[in-house]
Design an enzyme around this catalytic site. Structure first.
Site, PDB file in Angstrom:
ATOM      1  N   GLU A  43       0.743  -1.219   0.066  1.00  0.00           N
ATOM      2  CA  GLU A  43      -0.119   0.023  -0.111  1.00  0.00           C
ATOM      3  C   GLU A  43       0.696   1.250  -0.157  1.00  0.00           C
ATOM      4  O   GLU A  43       1.850   1.331   0.700  1.00  0.00           O
ATOM      5  CB  GLU A  43      -0.951   0.047   1.186  1.00  0.00           C
ATOM      6  N   LYS A 113      -9.844   1.942  -2.274  1.00  0.00           N
ATOM      7  CA  LYS A 113     -10.121   1.651  -0.961  1.00  0.00           C
ATOM      8  C   LYS A 113     -11.383   2.011  -0.582  1.00  0.00           C
ATOM      9  O   LYS A 113     -11.825   3.321  -0.629  1.00  0.00           O
ATOM     10  CB  LYS A 113      -8.922   2.269  -0.117  1.00  0.00           C
ATOM     11  N   CYS A 154      -5.669  -2.897   2.659  1.00  0.00           N
ATOM     12  CA  CYS A 154      -5.553  -2.521   3.973  1.00  0.00           C
ATOM     13  C   CYS A 154      -6.997  -2.674   5.051  1.00  0.00           C
ATOM     14  O   CYS A 154      -7.283  -3.723   5.274  1.00  0.00           O
ATOM     15  CB  CYS A 154      -4.878  -1.098   4.283  1.00  0.00           C
TER      16      CYS A 154
END
Length: 275
Positions: A43, A113, A154
Site C-alpha cells: 500500500e 479503497k 488494508c
C-alpha cells in the site's frame, strides 16, 4: 494453471517518489529472476503514509509516472504486477487506489479503497484518511490466467462482507496491500488474514511496507500469505525483504470438499445485496 509463485515486495518507502519507484523496480526485477508469476507491491508504495503526502504525491491515472513504470515492467517481464496502491487524483478528489497489470502491461483492474482508516485508539494511533481521501464504491474482481482474484486495501480486510462478495464473484485469491501500524498490527494483522482466508476458503495475501522508524507513520510490515485452511504459510518481520511464495490453487477445492462451508451457508436466511 494451478500453481503460481507470488512475490511479496516488502519495500522500505521513503519521502522520495523517484527513489521509491526505483526500489520497486529493483524488487520486481529480482522477483522475476526467481520465476515469479505474480508480483505484489505494498500500500502507498510510492508515497509516505500521511495525509499531506497523499496530496503532494497524488497522480492522475493517464499521466502517472508511477503506473507508467510498472506497466513497462509488466510488459517487459511478461508477469502480473499488483501495484500495491498509490494516491490517485481524479478531478478534485484523491483516492487510495490499487492497480493490477497483466503480462502485456495493461491495467486490467483497479480498486479504490472502500473503507477509509479513521481511528482514534486510546493510548495508540490517531489517523483519519477521510481528511484527505475519498472512498471507493466498486468491487474489484478480475480474471487472470490463474483464475479470478479479488482486491482490497488494508482496512478493507476488516470487513468480511467485501471478502465474501469477492469470493461470490469467483475470486480464489484475495489480495490486500496494507500498512497496519504498530498498534493494530501486532493485535489484528495475522488474525484478520487468517479469518478472511478461513471464512471463504481461499488464499489471502497481504503485502506491507517495511518499518521505517524515521517516518511519521510506522508500518508493521509482516507481509503474509494464508492458505484456505487458515494456516499461515509465510509471514515476514518488519524489515525490507523480497519473498517468493508458491501456492497451489487445487488446495481450495480440497478444503471446500472436506468442510463445505460455502455449500452449507443459509442464504435463504441471510444475504448481501450489492448495490
Amino acid at each position: 494453471m494451478s500453481k503460481l509463485k507470488i512475490a511479496l515486495c516488502q519495500m522500505n518507502v521513503i519521502d522520495n517518489k523517484q527513489e521509491n519507484i526505483l526500489k520497486a523496480t529493483s524488487m520486481i526485477n529480482e522477483a522475476v529472476s526467481h520465476n515469479s508469476n505474480f508480483v505484489v507491491l505494498p500500500e502507498m508504495f510510492n508515497c509516505p503514509y500521511s495525509n499531506d503526502k497523499f496530496i503532494e504525491y497524488a497522480e492522475e491515472e493517464k499521466t502517472s509516472p508511477t503506473l507508467n513504470s510498472i506497466s513497462k515492467l509488466a510488459r517487459q517481464h511478461e508477469t502480473y504486477i499488483l501495484a500495491g496502491s498509490i494516491p490517485e487524483k481524479e478531478d478534485s478528489k484523491i483516492y487510495n487506489t490499487s492497480y493490477l497489470f497483466d503480462k502485456k502491461g495493461n491495467i486490467i483492474a483497479k480498486h479504490r479503497k472502500m473503507h477509509l482508516f479513521d481511528v482514534d485508539v486510546e493510548g495508540g494511533i490517531y489517523f483519519k484518511e477521510s481528511d484527505t481521501l475519498t472512498p471507493g464504491d466498486k468491487f474489484s474482481v478480475c480474471e487472470t490466467e490463474f483464475g479470478k482474484v479479488g482486491m482490497g486495501i488494508c482496512y478493507d480486510v476488516r470487513f468480511s462482507q467485501l471478502a465474501h462478495i469477492n469470493v461470490e464473484k469467483g475470486a480464489s485469491i484475495l489480495f490486500y496491500p496494507g500498512a497496519f501500524n504498530m498498534t493494530t498490527g501486532p493485535a489484528h494483522w495475522e488474525l484478520l488474514f487468517r479469518s478472511r482466508a478461513l471464512d471463504n476458503q481461499v488464499f489471502c495475501v497481504g503485502v506491507a511496507p517495511a518499518l521505517n522508524e524515521s517516518a511519521s507513520y510506522h508500518s508493521y510490515g509482516h507481509s503474509i500469505v494464508v492458505n484456505p485452511w487458515g494456516e499461515v504459510i509465510c509471514q515476514l518481520d518488519t524489515r525490507e525483504e523480497l519473498k517468493i511464495v508458491e501456492i497451489d490453487l487445487n488446495e481450495i477445492e480440497k478444503v471446500r470438499n472436506e468442510i463445505p462451508i460455502l455449500k452449507n451457508r443459509r442464504n435463504d436466511l441471510y444475504e448481501i445485496i450489492e448495490k
